[in-house]
Design an enzyme around this catalytic site. Structure first.
Site, PDB file in Angstrom:
ATOM      1  N   ARG A  45     -13.527 -14.616   0.135  1.00  0.00           N
ATOM      2  CA  ARG A  45     -13.785 -15.934   0.390  1.00  0.00           C
ATOM      3  C   ARG A  45     -14.563 -16.140   1.776  1.00  0.00           C
ATOM      4  NH1 ARG A  45      -7.746 -18.610   0.301  1.00  0.00           N
ATOM      5  NH2 ARG A  45      -7.452 -17.100   1.814  1.00  0.00           N
ATOM      6  N   LYS A 135      -0.724  -2.240  -6.018  1.00  0.00           N
ATOM      7  CA  LYS A 135       0.901  -2.603  -5.828  1.00  0.00           C
ATOM      8  C   LYS A 135       0.976  -3.664  -4.915  1.00  0.00           C
ATOM      9  CE  LYS A 135       2.444   0.245  -2.238  1.00  0.00           C
ATOM     10  NZ  LYS A 135       3.470   0.802  -1.551  1.00  0.00           N
ATOM     11  N   HIS A 165      -1.843   5.720  -5.006  1.00  0.00           N
ATOM     12  CA  HIS A 165      -2.518   6.817  -4.402  1.00  0.00           C
ATOM     13  C   HIS A 165      -1.827   7.832  -4.374  1.00  0.00           C
ATOM     14  CE1 HIS A 165      -0.513   5.458  -0.637  1.00  0.00           C
ATOM     15  NE2 HIS A 165      -1.070   6.714  -0.310  1.00  0.00           N
ATOM     16  N   GLU A 203       8.721   9.340   8.051  1.00  0.00           N
ATOM     17  CA  GLU A 203       7.605   9.114   8.819  1.00  0.00           C
ATOM     18  C   GLU A 203       8.136   8.912  10.373  1.00  0.00           C
ATOM     19  OE1 GLU A 203       3.931   6.875   7.113  1.00  0.00           O
ATOM     20  OE2 GLU A 203       5.756   5.857   6.365  1.00  0.00           O
ATOM     21  N   ASP A 222       8.584  -0.376  -0.581  1.00  0.00           N
ATOM     22  CA  ASP A 222       7.232   0.253  -0.059  1.00  0.00           C
ATOM     23  C   ASP A 222       7.036   1.695  -0.819  1.00  0.00           C
ATOM     24  OD1 ASP A 222       4.754   0.335   1.618  1.00  0.00           O
ATOM     25  OD2 ASP A 222       5.805   1.404   2.981  1.00  0.00           O
ATOM     26  N   HIS A 227       6.013   5.045  -5.031  1.00  0.00           N
ATOM     27  CA  HIS A 227       5.542   6.229  -4.706  1.00  0.00           C
ATOM     28  C   HIS A 227       6.727   7.547  -5.260  1.00  0.00           C
ATOM     29  CE1 HIS A 227       2.107   4.414  -3.026  1.00  0.00           C
ATOM     30  NE2 HIS A 227       2.842   4.062  -1.835  1.00  0.00           N
ATOM     31  N   LYS A 326      10.802   4.985   8.442  1.00  0.00           N
ATOM     32  CA  LYS A 326       9.732   5.067   9.624  1.00  0.00           C
ATOM     33  C   LYS A 326      10.623   5.371  10.916  1.00  0.00           C
ATOM     34  CE  LYS A 326       6.201   1.883   7.780  1.00  0.00           C
ATOM     35  NZ  LYS A 326       5.262   2.987   7.796  1.00  0.00           N
TER      36      LYS A 326
HETATM   37  P1  NDP Z   1      -5.684  -8.461   3.117  1.00  0.00           P
HETATM   38  O1  NDP Z   1      -4.826  -9.791   3.345  1.00  0.00           O
HETATM   39  O2  NDP Z   1      -6.121  -7.759   4.262  1.00  0.00           O
HETATM   40  O3  NDP Z   1      -6.999  -8.697   2.283  1.00  0.00           O
HETATM   41  C1  NDP Z   1      -6.968  -9.488   1.093  1.00  0.00           C
HETATM   42  C2  NDP Z   1      -8.466 -10.125   1.252  1.00  0.00           C
HETATM   43  O4  NDP Z   1      -8.557 -10.971   0.021  1.00  0.00           O
HETATM   44  C3  NDP Z   1      -8.536 -11.087   2.313  1.00  0.00           C
HETATM   45  O5  NDP Z   1      -9.976 -10.919   2.872  1.00  0.00           O
HETATM   46  C4  NDP Z   1      -8.364 -12.507   1.888  1.00  0.00           C
HETATM   47  O6  NDP Z   1      -9.210 -13.475   2.379  1.00  0.00           O
HETATM   48  C5  NDP Z   1      -9.048 -12.239   0.343  1.00  0.00           C
HETATM   49  N1  NDP Z   1      -8.745 -13.407  -0.371  1.00  0.00           N
HETATM   50  C6  NDP Z   1      -7.688 -14.135  -0.525  1.00  0.00           C
HETATM   51  N2  NDP Z   1      -7.734 -15.129  -1.495  1.00  0.00           N
HETATM   52  C7  NDP Z   1      -8.767 -14.787  -2.206  1.00  0.00           C
HETATM   53  C8  NDP Z   1      -9.533 -15.641  -3.089  1.00  0.00           C
HETATM   54  N3  NDP Z   1      -8.962 -16.681  -3.644  1.00  0.00           N
HETATM   55  N4  NDP Z   1     -10.715 -15.410  -3.378  1.00  0.00           N
HETATM   56  C9  NDP Z   1     -11.331 -14.194  -2.632  1.00  0.00           C
HETATM   57  N5  NDP Z   1     -10.856 -13.607  -1.860  1.00  0.00           N
HETATM   58  C10 NDP Z   1      -9.556 -13.893  -1.512  1.00  0.00           C
HETATM   59  O7  NDP Z   1      -4.873  -7.447   2.290  1.00  0.00           O
HETATM   60  P2  NDP Z   1      -4.776  -5.956   1.952  1.00  0.00           P
HETATM   61  O8  NDP Z   1      -6.322  -5.674   1.728  1.00  0.00           O
HETATM   62  O9  NDP Z   1      -3.929  -5.455   2.996  1.00  0.00           O
HETATM   63  O10 NDP Z   1      -4.033  -5.924   0.578  1.00  0.00           O
HETATM   64  C11 NDP Z   1      -4.873  -6.084  -0.486  1.00  0.00           C
HETATM   65  C12 NDP Z   1      -3.919  -5.624  -1.824  1.00  0.00           C
HETATM   66  O11 NDP Z   1      -3.762  -4.320  -1.820  1.00  0.00           O
HETATM   67  C13 NDP Z   1      -2.397  -6.300  -1.858  1.00  0.00           C
HETATM   68  O12 NDP Z   1      -2.274  -6.428  -3.097  1.00  0.00           O
HETATM   69  C14 NDP Z   1      -1.809  -5.280  -1.198  1.00  0.00           C
HETATM   70  O13 NDP Z   1      -0.630  -5.268  -1.755  1.00  0.00           O
HETATM   71  C15 NDP Z   1      -2.271  -3.941  -1.742  1.00  0.00           C
HETATM   72  N6  NDP Z   1      -2.176  -2.976  -0.935  1.00  0.00           N
HETATM   73  C16 NDP Z   1      -2.540  -2.604   0.484  1.00  0.00           C
HETATM   74  C17 NDP Z   1      -2.425  -1.726   1.165  1.00  0.00           C
HETATM   75  C18 NDP Z   1      -2.936  -1.508   2.647  1.00  0.00           C
HETATM   76  O14 NDP Z   1      -2.643  -0.685   3.350  1.00  0.00           O
HETATM   77  N7  NDP Z   1      -3.597  -2.522   3.079  1.00  0.00           N
HETATM   78  C19 NDP Z   1      -1.747  -0.618   0.590  1.00  0.00           C
HETATM   79  C20 NDP Z   1      -1.536  -0.565  -0.769  1.00  0.00           C
HETATM   80  C21 NDP Z   1      -1.693  -1.733  -1.574  1.00  0.00           C
HETATM   81  P3  NDP Z   1      -8.560 -14.302   3.460  1.00  0.00           P
HETATM   82  O15 NDP Z   1      -8.556 -13.605   4.674  1.00  0.00           O
HETATM   83  O16 NDP Z   1      -9.755 -15.588   3.690  1.00  0.00           O
HETATM   84  O17 NDP Z   1      -7.179 -15.016   2.961  1.00  0.00           O
END
Ligand code: NDP
Length: 461
Positions: A45, A135, A165, A203, A222, A227, A326
């Site tokens: 977005r 996940k 992973h 951890e 988590d 995992h 943790k």
């Molecule tokens: P974030 O919130 O950091 O990133 C999600 C992104 O998706 C944001 O940039 C968000 O934008 C965007 N988004 C939300 N809604 C929409 C939409 N309708 N169209 C386009 N983009 C959109 O989350 P993470 O990166 O941390 O996590 C993403 C996935 O990965 C989740 O399912 C999480 O459970 C999984 N995950 C994450 C880990 C991690 O370490 N981060 C580890 C393992 C799994 P906006 O900010 O505008 O809402």
């Protein structure tokens, strides 16, 4: 000459996962396999210029030490498209006319992923399109089933890649070689010889600013639900004929289907605890409930333990202890296999008193075997000594391994849908018992080994 192209559409391209794990993983893959031809199409977005996106991709490739000409090719082809993935027209425009095969990577909040799947099910996607899903796969058994049904309306099961992973971690993959290529361990890998198995991922890191995610998940969801149950499946599965993904994933599913709570009771089979203020390597750690972003009312655990057994001929009666948490004193990330005592020790030998153990360290990676040998002095006095070797360095990051599998359409390192459901089936009664407060929330000071008494296995009827 690069391979045929694949377009990797990353939904959620400006998020944490993309920045911290996905792009660095891609970099580590391209360093080892420079011929891959990947078009990285970021979508989110957020407003972002083409230059900024290319710079992000470029930084990750540079950090991974990817050859200059490979990085130039990948960065040159990369592009960004501002997209609300829940808008049908914008989503259609995003995936229309992409070059080569299509991988749609959901780096999105879980509820958005569900909505996007519903939209994709109505669209005509190129033949062979793959979905890569992060996940959590649902938040309980019912929602896991719904998510699977929804995703299978988009593409067939073997084109859905559920990411864990841990399956790309070289020391977890090492389980296959260790178990199935060593005559010495094969006959011992049964309930007849093994008394218990501890799969531990303690951890010393505390919350590290991740309250937004962690406080809603907790240690059990988590780590264990995902995992550690995957590690259990790799540890306990029967021997495959080959590295065929269908076969290995079926053998893992067989283990998880047979897995049940120790004694059948979530109250006696589980423990939970939360850290209080303490010190870890000279670092002051506040009480978990005082960490920024934590809502104490949620009652989130930072340490969980689950004891399960695998109800089959090979493993009947062996407790598998799955523990993770943790802010602990030591980074204890290992599988410990405790062997039963020998049937008879000759009179006149003095036992060491400690069991033989095989220790498989998951991070950084080592195998060690504790065995009874002569002590100093009296040759009939035994003591425990360690035979050990470190494991080789991983060739790439776990996300690189997993991503390579997706790009090759090889699901070996991803979780099959039925398995994702089984993992919820196993932990759901525990989460219910915790919500009903049937299992006390214990406490441990940050920097300690956790509450006392968790090592003991409760008796079953
Ligand atoms: P974030 O919130 O950091 O990133 C999600 C992104 O998706 C944001 O940039 C968000 O934008 C965007 N988004 C939300 N809604 C929409 C939409 N309708 N169209 C386009 N983009 C959109 O989350 P993470 O990166 O941390 O996590 C993403 C996935 O990965 C989740 O399912 C999480 O459970 C999984 N995950 C994450 C880990 C991690 O370490 N981060 C580890 C393992 C799994 P906006 O900010 O505008 O809402």
């Amino acid at each position: 000459m690069a391979d045929a192209p694949t377009t990797l559409v990353i939904l959620g391209a400006s998020g944490d996962l993309t920045r911290r794990l996905l792009l660095p993983g891609l970099g580590s893959l391209l360093r080892i396999e420079p011929d891959r031809h990947v078009v990285v199409l970021g979508a989110d977005r957020a407003e972002m210029s083409q230059e900024e996106w290319k710079q992000r991709v470029s930084d990750s490739l540079q950090e991974a030490d990817v050859q200059e000409e490979v990085a130039e090719r990948v960065v040159g082809a990369a592009r960004y498209q501002q997209t609300d993935a829940l808008d049908p027209q914008q989503l259609t425009d995003l995936v229309a006319d992409v070059p080569g095969g299509l991988v749609i990577y959901f780096a999105l909040p879980p509820q958005v992923t569900v909505g996007v799947c519903a939209l994709l099910a109505e669209m005509d996607l190129p033949e062979g399109t793959r979905l890569a899903m992060e996940k959590p796969f649902g938040h309980d058994l019912e929602t896991a089933i719904q998510l699977n049904e929804q995703a299978r309306k988009v593409v067939p099961e073997d084109q859905i890649f559920r990411i864990d992973h841990f399956l790309g971690v070289n020391t977890v993959l090492n389980l296959l070689g260790l178990r199935f290529a060593n005559r010495i361990f094969q006959p011992l890998w049964t309930a007849e010889h093994i008394e218990r198995v501890d799969i531990c991922y303690d951890e010393s890191l505390a919350l590290e600013g991740r309250a937004g995610y962690y406080d809603k998940a907790g240690a059990l969801t988590d780590m264990t639900q995902s995992h550690l149950l995957q590690v259990l499946a790799m540890f306990a599965m029967e021997s495959p004929a080959s590295m065929d993904p269908d076969e290995i994933r079926s053998l893992k599913a067989q283990v998880l289907r047979a897995t049940a709570l120790w004694g059948g009771d979530p109250v006696t089979a589980s423990r939970r605890a939360r850290y209080t203020a303490g010190t870890i390597e000279g670092r002051e750690v506040p009480d978990y409930t005082a960490e920024e972003g934590v809502d104490p009312e949620r009652g989130t655990e930072t340490l969980s333990q689950l004891i399960v057994h695998v109800r089959n001929q090979r493993w009947s009666g062996v407790p598998f202890v799955l523990r993770s948490g943790k802010a602990l004193g030591d980074d204890n990330k290992q599988i410990t296999v405790t062997f039963r005592a020998p049937a008879h020790i000759p009179d006149g030998l003095t036992e060491s008193g400690a069991p033989d153990r095989l220790k498989l360290e998951l991070r950084p990676g080592a195998v060690a075997l504790d065995i009874s040998v002569n002590a100093e002095g009296d040759p009939f006095d035994l003591e425990q000594k360690e035979l050990g070797t470190p494991l080789g360095q991983p060739r790439m990051k776990p996300y690189g391994e997993v991503l390579g599998g997706i790009l090759d359409s090889n699901p070996l390192l991803s979780i099959r849908g039925d398995t994702a459901e089984q993992m919820w089936r196993i932990v759901e009664p525990v989460l219910d018992a915790w919500r009903a407060d049937e299992v006390p929330m214990e406490e441990y000071a940050a920097g300690t080994a956790g509450p006392d008494g968790w090592y003991e296995i409760p008796a079953t009827d």
